[in-house]
Design a protein around this motif. Structure first.
Motif, short mmCIF file in Angstrom:
data_model
loop_
_atom_site.label_atom_id
_atom_site.label_comp_id
_atom_site.label_asym_id
_atom_site.label_seq_id
_atom_site.Cartn_x
_atom_site.Cartn_y
_atom_site.Cartn_z
N UNK A 249 0.83 -1.19 0.00
CA UNK A 249 0.00 0.00 0.00
C UNK A 249 0.87 1.25 0.00
N UNK A 250 0.24 2.40 -0.22
CA UNK A 250 0.98 3.66 -0.22
C UNK A 250 0.09 4.76 0.34
N UNK A 251 0.61 5.46 1.35
CA UNK A 251 -0.17 6.46 2.07
C UNK A 251 0.67 7.70 2.33
N UNK A 252 0.08 8.85 2.06
CA UNK A 252 0.82 10.10 2.25
C UNK A 252 1.32 10.25 3.69
N UNK A 253 0.59 9.69 4.66
CA UNK A 253 0.96 9.86 6.07
C UNK A 253 2.23 9.12 6.47
N UNK A 254 2.69 8.20 5.64
CA UNK A 254 3.86 7.38 5.97
C UNK A 254 5.07 8.25 6.29
N UNK A 255 5.77 7.90 7.35
CA UNK A 255 6.97 8.65 7.74
C UNK A 255 8.18 8.08 7.00
N UNK A 256 8.76 8.88 6.13
CA UNK A 256 9.97 8.52 5.39
C UNK A 256 11.06 9.55 5.65
N UNK A 257 12.28 9.20 5.30
CA UNK A 257 13.35 10.20 5.27
C UNK A 257 13.74 10.44 3.82
N UNK A 258 14.14 11.67 3.54
CA UNK A 258 14.58 12.04 2.19
C UNK A 258 15.95 12.69 2.27
N UNK A 259 16.79 12.33 1.30
CA UNK A 259 18.15 12.85 1.23
C UNK A 259 18.32 13.65 -0.06
#
Length: 422
Positions: A386-396
């Protein structure tokens, strides 16, 4: 007596075998020998952080791995400067290294009290022998017996000269249909240095959760102002947000940790995880994860690197193939997100489930399932998760600059941010 023609054939065959046994290094995170496990590389200030250090600072990288053949080997290493897209910069070692160009790994310890015997090797960079003197992308090469035709490990790392600041915003996708599933990255490079032509001399690369497979190249800023370059084009840097990573805990091989269904000990140790379900249709659930990382831990011993044992971990995914021709892989930072035979699962059509075994060291692990469509060659990160905008990711975000007349690209800025829930 062997005739001259026979001798020639025998010599030719020997040469062919020798050549076949030789390998070439590639400029990516890769393990070349099956007995090499648990490769780690991170900034010593924070375990499992990305391998990024500041140029001419006190920061150090910790690099380590296990050799399951045990004993002691003659492992050597060197580093090579690379371009922003991970190709050789074709520089002399004099251009990018101080002192020596290669050295032997002398810090190693034997495992203690484990069923699986191994030798643990460790290295810190920079050190008195190997010290990069310019910024940029680097590849660490480990090889046997001082022979680079016998590769063991290649590992990417970064040396940054912080000449610019990078401001990063994580927002909802600009595309209406993707607003609830994607995260868009807008960023601005703030600089005081002269950049004559940002369209040709400057590149920026954005990654999600330190996964090289997600890297997006940016070459053209949308707005150029004195001292700032803005990258916020409507349809660029749009990432599938995914879901929080699945996880399991094998810090103990006596007692069942999170997501562990059974532990079986014989001549080897096997860990059976609870079967995973397809969560693509589920709602977002706020689970705490480590964005794909893993941590070597051992509750039964006092020294994690040498007293942690290995176990065959069995993964089960209760799902059916989403397309007729493809494969499921289990990935995480523990295997560099690489899709290969070791990370591939097999499908049992009678039970409608995927199964796979991976040999892993005791610790805490994040993982997810991805689908490789063989017809299109595309990797689907969300079909099982699944894919949800609320998901906490890190971006570099990495900023590279090639000065006019210079032969290499400098890494002049780096930013690492977390996404914010809305």
């Amino acid at each position: 007596m062997i005739k001259p023609a026979g001798l020639f054939f025998l010599l030719l065959l020997t040469i062919q075998i020798a050549v076949a046994q030789q390998q070439q290094f590639v400029y990516e995170n890769k393990v070349y020998l099956p007995q090499i496990k648990t490769v780690q590389c991170y900034n010593a200030q924070k375990e499992q952080s990305l391998p990024v250090i500041a140029l001419k600072s006190n920061e150090r990288l910790v690099f380590s791995f296990d050799d399951l053949n045990a004993g002691s080997k003659n492992y050597w290493y060197t580093v090579e400067h690379c371009t922003s897209d991970w190709k050789s910069s074709r520089l002399s070692t004099i251009d990018y290294l101080e002192s020596l160009s290669e050295d032997r790994i002398t810090d190693y310890k034997y495992s203690f009290g484990t069923i699986q015997k191994y030798t643990h090797y460790q290295l810190t960079l920079p050190n008195t022998q190997i010290r990069p003197k310019i910024s940029g992308n680097y590849i660490l090469k480990v090889y046997e017996d001082g022979n680079q035709q016998k590769p063991v490990i290649s590992q990417q790392f970064y040396v940054v000269d912080n000449l610019v600041n990078i401001g990063v915003d994580v927002v909802a996708s600009s595309q209406v249909s993707l607003r609830f599933s994607n995260q868009k990255i807008n960023f601005t490079i703030l600089h005081q240095m002269p950049i004559q032509n940002p369209y040709t001399d400057l590149k920026a690369i954005v990654m999600q959760n330190g996964n090289p497979q997600t890297a997006v190249l940016n070459t053209k800023p949308n707005f150029i102002r004195p001292g700032s370059l803005a990258y916020n084009e409507l349809n660029s840097n749009d990432f599938v947000a995914g879901n929080e990573f699945r996880k399991f805990d094998i810090r103990s091989l006596r007692y069942k940790g999170d997501n562990v269904q059974d532990i079986i000990k014989d001549t080897t140790t096997s860990v059976i995880l609870f079967q995973d379900i397809n969560t693509s249709k589920a709602k977002y659930s706020n689970l705490i994860d480590e964005n794909g990382s893993f941590f070597i831990r051992n509750k039964e011993g006092s020294d994690d690197p040498t007293e942690g044992d290995y176990a065959n971990v069995m993964f089960t995914l209760n799902a059916v193939p989403p397309t007729p021709n493809g494969d499921v892989y289990v990935t995480g930072r523990f295997n560099n997100y690489i899709l290969n035979e070791a990370s591939k699962l097999s499908f049992d059509s009678s039970r409608k489930r995927f199964y796979g075994n991976i040999l892993l060291k005791q610790g805490l692990y994040d993982y997810k399932y991805v689908w490789l469509n063989k017809d299109t060659g595309k990797i689907d990160q969300a079909v099982f998760e699944g894919s949800f905008f609320e998901t906490l990711n890190t971006y570099q975000v990495f900023a590279y600059y090639k000065k006019p007349g210079m032969r290499w690209e400098e890494l002049i800025g780096y930013s690492n941010v977390g996404s914010v829930k809305r």
